[in-house]
Write an enzyme that holds these catalytic residues in place. Structure first.
Site, PDB file in Angstrom:
ATOM      1  N   TYR A 142      18.337  -4.676   4.703  1.00  0.00           N
ATOM      2  CA  TYR A 142      17.285  -3.731   4.326  1.00  0.00           C
ATOM      3  C   TYR A 142      15.929  -4.148   4.891  1.00  0.00           C
ATOM      4  O   TYR A 142      15.083  -3.305   5.174  1.00  0.00           O
ATOM      5  CB  TYR A 142      17.170  -3.624   2.800  1.00  0.00           C
ATOM      6  CG  TYR A 142      18.103  -2.615   2.185  1.00  0.00           C
ATOM      7  CD1 TYR A 142      19.474  -2.780   2.257  1.00  0.00           C
ATOM      8  CD2 TYR A 142      17.598  -1.493   1.530  1.00  0.00           C
ATOM      9  CE1 TYR A 142      20.329  -1.854   1.692  1.00  0.00           C
ATOM     10  CE2 TYR A 142      18.446  -0.564   0.959  1.00  0.00           C
ATOM     11  CZ  TYR A 142      19.812  -0.757   1.033  1.00  0.00           C
ATOM     12  OH  TYR A 142      20.640   0.168   0.472  1.00  0.00           O
ATOM     13  N   LYS A 193      31.380 -10.796   3.428  1.00  0.00           N
ATOM     14  CA  LYS A 193      32.459 -10.803   4.428  1.00  0.00           C
ATOM     15  C   LYS A 193      32.307 -12.038   5.310  1.00  0.00           C
ATOM     16  O   LYS A 193      31.825 -11.976   6.436  1.00  0.00           O
ATOM     17  CB  LYS A 193      32.438  -9.497   5.251  1.00  0.00           C
ATOM     18  CG  LYS A 193      33.284  -8.409   4.555  1.00  0.00           C
ATOM     19  CD  LYS A 193      33.444  -7.157   5.359  1.00  0.00           C
ATOM     20  CE  LYS A 193      34.325  -7.304   6.577  1.00  0.00           C
ATOM     21  NZ  LYS A 193      35.771  -7.457   6.258  1.00  0.00           N
ATOM     22  N   ASP A 226      35.329  -5.640   1.401  1.00  0.00           N
ATOM     23  CA  ASP A 226      36.249  -4.498   1.560  1.00  0.00           C
ATOM     24  C   ASP A 226      37.340  -4.548   0.499  1.00  0.00           C
ATOM     25  O   ASP A 226      37.676  -3.545  -0.139  1.00  0.00           O
ATOM     26  CB  ASP A 226      36.833  -4.459   2.989  1.00  0.00           C
ATOM     27  CG  ASP A 226      37.498  -5.753   3.417  1.00  0.00           C
ATOM     28  OD1 ASP A 226      37.276  -6.808   2.762  1.00  0.00           O
ATOM     29  OD2 ASP A 226      38.248  -5.740   4.413  1.00  0.00           O
ATOM     30  N   ASP A 250      24.653  -2.033  -2.724  1.00  0.00           N
ATOM     31  CA  ASP A 250      24.317  -0.615  -2.750  1.00  0.00           C
ATOM     32  C   ASP A 250      25.600   0.219  -2.794  1.00  0.00           C
ATOM     33  O   ASP A 250      25.757   1.122  -3.624  1.00  0.00           O
ATOM     34  CB  ASP A 250      23.492  -0.279  -1.503  1.00  0.00           C
ATOM     35  CG  ASP A 250      23.084   1.182  -1.450  1.00  0.00           C
ATOM     36  OD1 ASP A 250      22.687   1.722  -2.496  1.00  0.00           O
ATOM     37  OD2 ASP A 250      23.185   1.776  -0.360  1.00  0.00           O
ATOM     38  N   ASP A 254      27.626   2.157  -6.238  1.00  0.00           N
ATOM     39  CA  ASP A 254      27.927   3.595  -6.304  1.00  0.00           C
ATOM     40  C   ASP A 254      29.396   3.817  -6.672  1.00  0.00           C
ATOM     41  O   ASP A 254      29.726   4.709  -7.459  1.00  0.00           O
ATOM     42  CB  ASP A 254      27.641   4.288  -4.962  1.00  0.00           C
ATOM     43  CG  ASP A 254      26.264   4.977  -4.941  1.00  0.00           C
ATOM     44  OD1 ASP A 254      25.361   4.483  -5.641  1.00  0.00           O
ATOM     45  OD2 ASP A 254      26.112   5.988  -4.244  1.00  0.00           O
TER      46      ASP A 254
HETATM   47  C1  IPM Z   1      19.613   2.734  -4.416  1.00  0.00           C
HETATM   48  C2  IPM Z   1      19.255   3.757  -3.376  1.00  0.00           C
HETATM   49  C3  IPM Z   1      18.240   3.162  -2.412  1.00  0.00           C
HETATM   50  C4  IPM Z   1      18.911   1.996  -1.714  1.00  0.00           C
HETATM   51  C5  IPM Z   1      17.637   4.150  -1.411  1.00  0.00           C
HETATM   52  C6  IPM Z   1      17.011   5.337  -2.100  1.00  0.00           C
HETATM   53  C7  IPM Z   1      16.645   3.466  -0.500  1.00  0.00           C
HETATM   54  O1  IPM Z   1      20.387   4.227  -2.732  1.00  0.00           O
HETATM   55  O2  IPM Z   1      18.712   2.285  -5.148  1.00  0.00           O
HETATM   56  O3  IPM Z   1      20.788   2.390  -4.533  1.00  0.00           O
HETATM   57  O4  IPM Z   1      19.603   2.166  -0.706  1.00  0.00           O
HETATM   58  O5  IPM Z   1      18.732   0.866  -2.185  1.00  0.00           O
HETATM   59 MN    MN Z   2      22.261   3.414  -3.518  1.00  0.00          MN
END
Ligand code: IPM
Ligand code: MN
Length: 368
Positions: A142, A193, A226, A250, A254
């Site tokens: 990042y 990884k 993975d 990240d 999700d």
């Molecule tokens: C998160 C989001 C952010 C990230 C974006 C909005 C920059 O997806 O907080 O998970 O990738 O960290």
């Molecule tokens: Mn995210």
């Protein structure tokens, strides 16, 4: 009664709608004499760009640095698709994370029993799920330099992102994970990884050494990222605390969030180092979900992730453990009663609006 200074950054899209519900709840705690909150408001994301051409202003960053905690809604939306990269909505969030040095992102994935059927996995795989993902938040790809697109002059362009980690960055995030595990089910799964990445290899070796040195009492295992993704959807209840880098965190968070039924349920805390003198740490709390432009302005977004993020602020920034427990109980109880926003409704029944859900949680607080 102690007073806490909160900076509210609702941001864009549904961020604004879900934040309004948190304000009601904070006021209730003040009315009950539990804690007083001073609110300041600022702009982040697309709305900040519209107001002053930047994803966050220097003065709002200064307010964030001075606040006892920052509450953030969400940033972004198609309206700002064409804005210059440096001032895109996400840049405001990334600047806050970096400037405040919020290296530890805690993303709990808890499946409320009442919602187990809203998960895309079978009920028995997710019922009672309680995972804590600890994502490194100020390093890795990042922020690594160089980060650029170069014109090669032959009709080709070359894009470069840099994944970089120093030992201290890995150690401090792994410590957060081990300490949390001690208060939970005492197990850490570290993920990278190391089979293809040097940064993964340093991560792997650093976590092994730290574990042997300071955390032998905690069970520690290592899974390639993975494979961890696969295990998360195969048998998620094997995990307690997962620690991983910024990008894998990240993605994996999700995935983990969807196991719980909806992205609209999950809060997060982003924490800095504890100041040895004051015992305080910088902190920002935000839902894992985004600004959801498709439903923004309709008043149908789920405010639970935002309200639970406020609950995390009470727990991790202000030590108001009972109050934080109350919020979690109130959320469970409205879900048990069958109240559902559209995202968690499934096939049957009617959905309630954002403010109806907020009001129901407020009412449940009185009895929690
Ligand atoms: C998160 C989001 C952010 C990230 C974006 C909005 C920059 O997806 O907080 O998970 O990738 O960290
Ligand atoms: Mn995210």
């Amino acid at each position: 009664m102690a007073t806490y200074k909160l900076l509210i950054l609702p941001g864009d899209g549904i961020g604004v709608e879900v934040m309004a519900e948190v304000e009601k709840i904070a006021q209730w705690f003040t009315k009950e004499g539990i804690a007083a909150f001073e609110f300041e408001k600022g702009l982040v994301g697309g709305c900040a760009y519209d107001a002053h051409g930047k994803a966050i202003s220097d003065s709002d960053v200064a307010l964030a640095q001075a606040a006892d905690a920052v509450l953030l809604g969400a940033v972004g939306g198609p309206k700002w698709d064409g804005v210059p990269y440096d001032v895109r909505p996400e840049a405001g969030l990334l600047r806050l994370r970096k400037d405040m040095q919020l290296f530890a992102n805690l993303r709990p994935a808890i499946c409320y029993p009442a919602l187990a059927d809203a998960s895309s996995l079978k009920r028995e795989l997710v019922d009672g799920l309680d995972i804590m993902i600890v994502r490194e938040l100020t390093g890795g790809v990042y922020f690594g330099e160089p980060k650029q697109i170069i014109d090669l002059g032959n009709g080709q362009r070359r894009a470069i992102d840099t994944q970089v980690y120093d030992t201290y960055e890995i150690e401090r995030i792994a410590r957060v994970a081990f300490e949390l595990a001690r208060k939970r089910r005492n197990k850490v799964t570290s993920s990278e990884k190391h089979n293809v990445m040097k940064s993964g290899l340093l991560w792997y070796e650093t976590v092994i050494a730290l574990h042997a040195r300071d955390y032998k009492d905690v069970e520690c295992e290592h899974q390639l990222a993975d494979s961890l993704g696969m295990q998360l959807v195969r048998r998620p209840k094997q995990f307690d605390v997962i620690v991983t880098d910024n990008l894998f965190g990240d993605i994996l968070s999700d995935i983990a969030s969807m196991l719980t039924g909806s992205l609209g349920m999950l809060p997060s805390a982003s924490l800095g180092e504890v100041d040895q003198k004051t015992g305080q740490r910088k902190a920002l709390y935000e839902p894992v979900h985004g600004s959801a432009p498709d439903i923004a302005g309709k008043g149908i977004a789920n405010p639970i992730a935002m309200i639970a993020s406020f609950g995390m602020a009470l727990r991790y920034s202000f030590g108001l453990i009972e109050a934080a427990d109350k919020i979690e109980k109130a959320i469970s109880s409205v879900l048990d009663k069958g109240l559902r926003t559209a995202d968690i409704k499934g096939e049957k029944g009617d959905a309630v609006s954002t403010s109806q859900m907020g009001d129901a949680i407020l009412a449940a607080l009185q009895t929690a």
